[in-house]
Every structure is written in C-alpha cells, then in structure tokens.
Write a protein that holds these residues in place. Structure first.
Motif, PDB file in Angstrom:
ATOM      1  N   SER A  88       0.830  -1.207   0.000  1.00 15.30           N
ATOM      2  CA  SER A  88       0.000   0.000   0.000  1.00 15.30           C
ATOM      3  C   SER A  88       0.863   1.256   0.000  1.00 15.30           C
ATOM      4  CB  SER A  88      -0.926  -0.011   1.222  1.00 15.30           C
ATOM      5  OG  SER A  88      -1.596   1.214   1.321  1.00 15.30           O
ATOM      6  N   GLN A  92       1.079   4.158  -2.827  1.00 13.27           N
ATOM      7  CA  GLN A  92       0.835   5.558  -2.458  1.00 13.27           C
ATOM      8  C   GLN A  92       1.977   6.436  -2.950  1.00 13.27           C
ATOM      9  OE1 GLN A  92      -0.106   6.180   1.732  1.00 13.27           O
ATOM     10  NE2 GLN A  92      -1.131   4.193   1.774  1.00 13.27           N
ATOM     11  N   LYS A 152      -0.991   8.355   3.165  1.00 17.29           N
ATOM     12  CA  LYS A 152      -1.956   8.290   4.265  1.00 17.29           C
ATOM     13  C   LYS A 152      -1.427   8.886   5.566  1.00 17.29           C
ATOM     14  CE  LYS A 152      -4.972   5.019   6.617  1.00 17.29           C
ATOM     15  NZ  LYS A 152      -5.359   3.612   6.703  1.00 17.29           N
ATOM     16  N   SER A 153      -0.205   8.558   5.963  1.00 18.59           N
ATOM     17  CA  SER A 153       0.306   9.055   7.247  1.00 18.59           C
ATOM     18  C   SER A 153       0.478  10.575   7.225  1.00 18.59           C
ATOM     19  CB  SER A 153       1.619   8.370   7.607  1.00 18.59           C
ATOM     20  OG  SER A 153       2.561   8.551   6.574  1.00 18.59           O
ATOM     21  N   ARG A 155      -1.314  12.644   5.306  1.00 22.16           N
ATOM     22  CA  ARG A 155      -2.675  13.177   5.261  1.00 22.16           C
ATOM     23  C   ARG A 155      -3.301  13.184   6.657  1.00 22.16           C
ATOM     24  NH1 ARG A 155      -4.614   9.898   1.539  1.00 22.16           N
ATOM     25  NH2 ARG A 155      -5.400   8.384   3.019  1.00 22.16           N
ATOM     26  N   VAL A 170     -11.158   8.825   7.752  1.00 21.47           N
ATOM     27  CA  VAL A 170     -10.585   7.506   7.600  1.00 21.47           C
ATOM     28  C   VAL A 170     -11.671   6.448   7.756  1.00 21.47           C
ATOM     29  CG1 VAL A 170      -8.895   5.867   8.487  1.00 21.47           C
ATOM     30  CG2 VAL A 170      -8.375   8.305   8.460  1.00 21.47           C
TER      31      VAL A 170
END
Length: 173
Positions: A88, A92, A152-153, A155, A170
């Motif tokens: 993932s 990303q 993701k981290s 964001r 989330v």
C-alpha cells in the motif's frame, strides 16, 4: 535568440498599445520568426533556438513517461512478496510521484508548448502569453501537495494539525 532591430520594431508598438509599457524599460529575449527579410542570420538562429527548445521539451516529456512506466512495472514486480501495508505504501508513493509529474506537465510543459506553437504560426497571444510565467511561478507552491494528500500518514497528520477528527475521513478497516 538575441534582441535586434527587427524585433524591436515589431514589438515596440504592440507593447505600448496593449500593455502601455515603454520599450526603453523592457528587457526581452525570444524568437521572432516572421521577418520581412529572407536572408537575416538572426532569423536562422531564432528558428534553430526554438527548434532546440522544442526538442528539449519533447525529450523531457518522453523521458518522464518512460521512467513512470518503468517504475510502475518494477513496483508491480517487487510488491508481490511484500506485506499488504508495504504494498500500500509503495503504491501511495507511486501515485504521489505520478501526480507530482502531472503538475509540471500541466503547469510548465503544456503552456510552453502552446506558446511555441502560437509563435511558430505568428499568432500574437497578447496578455495571455503571461499565463506561462504565472503557471511556472505557481508550480513550486503546488508541487508538495500530492505527497501530503496522497500518502496516508502525512494526510492524517495534516488533518490532526487542522483539528479535523480523523474518524470522519478515515474508513475503518
């Protein structure tokens, strides 16, 4: 593509009429392809200069596309044995890279290409030619956003800094 008398004669009135600029305060550089005399050496230099800039622009686009395809193929090959979380993250990063590649393509390459095409066909864009400078100036400000929004981290950290509840954004796994 140095300044010369024919370029000065051609753009002096346009700058005064369209932009109300005094030519004495202007420093310019660029091609002027449609001249009145056929045997002007600067005319050939302008065509060669515009041709070289167009080749550099095209090579940049081709190189970026080839590298993106190679990166995608390698990621697909090497992520088959990785964990779901690692896979993932790799995708990303890949999507962030693709987005960061599209930003200069849209903000720098495309406007410059359009400007070159209009220059070749002797079409005056007037004030719209300044859009190229503006889009190039916007590029450094927009370049980091894909990484901050796609990974993701990053964001989630931004959302926490803005005091937006993470559970709204989330989805529960």
């Amino acid at each position: 593509m140095p300044p010369d008398d024919q370029i000065e004669f051609a753009i002096r009135d346009i700058l005064k009429a369209e932009l109300d600029w005094d030519f004495e305060n202007i420093v310019y550089d660029g091609p002027y392809l449609h001249r009145s005399t056929e045997t002007n050496q600067n005319h050939v230099l302008n065509i060669i200069g515009l041709f070289l800039m167009s080749i550099i622009l095209l090579l940049s686009i081709i190189l970026t596309t080839v590298c993106a395809i190679m990166c995608y193929v390698k990621i697909n090959r090497y992520t088959t044995t990785q964990s779901r979380k690692s896979k993932s993250l790799q995708f990303q990063l890949f999507y962030a890279l693709v987005t960061q590649t599209l930003i200069p393509l849209i903000l720098m390459h495309l406007p410059a290409t359009i400007l070159f095409i209009f220059t070749i066909f002797d079409f005056n864009l007037g004030n719209y030619s300044a859009l190229v400078s503006m889009t190039i100036a916007i590029f450094p400000a927009l370049d980091p956003f894909p990484v901050m929004l796609i990974i993701k981290s990053y964001r989630l950290a931004i959302l926490q800094m803005l005091a937006i509840p993470v559970w709204i954004v989330v989805r529960k796994n």
